[in-house]
Design an enzyme around this catalytic site. Structure first.
Site, short mmCIF file in Angstrom:
data_model
loop_
_atom_site.label_atom_id
_atom_site.label_comp_id
_atom_site.label_asym_id
_atom_site.label_seq_id
_atom_site.Cartn_x
_atom_site.Cartn_y
_atom_site.Cartn_z
NE ARG A 94 -3.82 0.69 1.98
CZ ARG A 94 -5.04 0.77 2.54
NH1 ARG A 94 -5.21 1.48 3.64
NH2 ARG A 94 -6.07 0.15 2.02
CG HIS B 128 -8.42 0.11 -2.71
ND1 HIS B 128 -7.67 -1.00 -2.38
CD2 HIS B 128 -9.01 0.51 -1.54
CE1 HIS B 128 -7.80 -1.26 -1.09
NE2 HIS B 128 -8.60 -0.36 -0.56
CG ASP C 137 -13.53 6.16 -0.86
OD1 ASP C 137 -13.51 6.01 0.39
OD2 ASP C 137 -12.48 6.19 -1.54
CB CYS D 196 -14.09 1.11 0.24
SG CYS D 196 -13.55 2.82 0.37
NE ARG E 98 -10.22 -5.18 0.68
CZ ARG E 98 -9.46 -4.18 1.13
NH1 ARG E 98 -10.03 -3.13 1.67
NH2 ARG E 98 -8.13 -4.20 1.02
CD GLN F 224 -12.96 -1.78 -0.66
OE1 GLN F 224 -12.15 -1.70 0.27
NE2 GLN F 224 -14.15 -2.31 -0.51
#
Ligand code: CP
Ligand code: NVA
Length: 309
Positions: free
Chosen positions: A111, A138, A228, A268, A296, A141
């Site tokens: 990340r 992402h 988001d 998310c 996830r 996700q």
């Protein structure tokens, strides 16, 4: 032990776009099966003794915990590597880091800020590299999101997904995943917050993407409402301006009532209540955010089981 095909062994997952429709479906099918096995407490140690290195240059709750728990449930172990504690933080190159870590680990999750760093890591590592979020994407996700959509509707084909707010990293990966898997996508963003044109063009190679500045028009008849945060990690200094620019693009109960009667709401997480979404919606009957967060774990276990040798 459940059979796992070896055709995806060694593959990276740095962008949704690099995986074909069939490959994504393979991951989703395995994720469903691993979810079932985990719920039944049936062992599924598909990766005994393997080690996943997890490099974090930004904070995380879901990504960190789901990867670490996921590799453990598959029989392996996860190693948390704070980027600031690695020599990477003191100027060791991404290339050298990739070569060295390839000698110890079986896969790397990273990340970080720049997508280019993830691509460079993947280019020089001999082991699979999984993108755990960059400024522009992402993909893990998005995989959990489409898993959740399929779980709720029993299909992906023809589902209409409406994304509201900032056309950010989460929006970009979700858009590509949706059109590749037969869904239609509409993004309602204020001017200046549209998803990047190159990502829209890529998604449009597979399916329909609409762009609008009207949240209500986007929500009308949608099967999935998605949003988001308005200020992503690394954008903290822009927070005040973003709050002003994005006002009116939040999801509240009134907007949910404009969507299809059986519509679900996804986010998310983490959420900023009163900004991009209201708390009553996240805790309301149409919310699927907790399943989405759980998924996830299952989606990433599938990814690891498919790609790690
Ligand atoms: N959704 C998500 O990636 O959450 P974290 O930042 O907590 O990992
Ligand atoms: N867009 C958000 C997602 C957090 C999971 C960010 O990048 O901070």
């Amino acid at each position: 032990m459940i059979p796992v095909a070896d055709e995806l062994k060694g593959r990276d997952f740095t962008r949704v776009a690099d995986w074909s429709r069939d490959e994504l479906l393979q991951a989703l099918d395995l994720a469903d099966e691993l979810k079932r096995l985990q719920a039944a407490r049936e062992p599924h140690t598909l990766l005994p003794g393997r080690t996943l290195g997890m490099i974090f240059q930004k904070p995380s709750t879901r990504t960190r915990v789901s990867f670490e728990v996921g590799i453990y449930q598959l029989g392996g172990i996860g190693l948390y590597l704070s980027a600031g504690d690695l020599q990477l933080g003191r100027g060791e190159t991404v290339k050298d880091t990739a070569r060295v870590l390839s000698r110890y680990l079986d896969a790397i999750m990273i990340r970080t800020f720049a997508q280019g760093d993830v691509e460079e890591l993947a280019e020089h590592a001999d082991i699979p590299v999984i993108n755990g979020l960059t400024d522009s994407s992402h993909p893990c996700q998005a995989l959990a999101d489409v898993m959740t959509i399929r779980e709720r509707f029993g299909r992906l084909e023809g589902v209409r997904v409406a994304y509201l707010g900032d056309g950010n990293n989460v929006c970009a990966s979700l858009m590509v995943a949706c059109t590749r898997l037969g869904m239609s996508f509409v993004a309602a963003t204020p001017k200046g917050y549209e998803p990047p044109p190159e990502v829209v063009a890529l998604a449009r190679e597979d399916g329909e993407v609409e762009l609008t500045s009207e949240p209500h028009a986007a929500a009308e008849g949608a099967d999935v409402l998605y949003t988001d945060v308005w200020t992503s990690m690394g954008q903290e200094e822009e927070r005040a301006r973003r709050l002003t620019d994005l006002a009116g693009y939040g999801i509240d109960a009134e907007l949910v009532s404009a969507a299809a009667p059986e519509a679900i709401v996804l986010h998310c997480l983490p959420a900023h209540y009163g900004e991009e979404i209201s708390e009553d919606v996240v805790y309301g009957p149409q919310s699927a955010v907790w399943d989405e967060a759980e998924n996830r774990l299952h989606a990433q276990k599938a990814l690891m089981a498919l790609t790690i040798r």
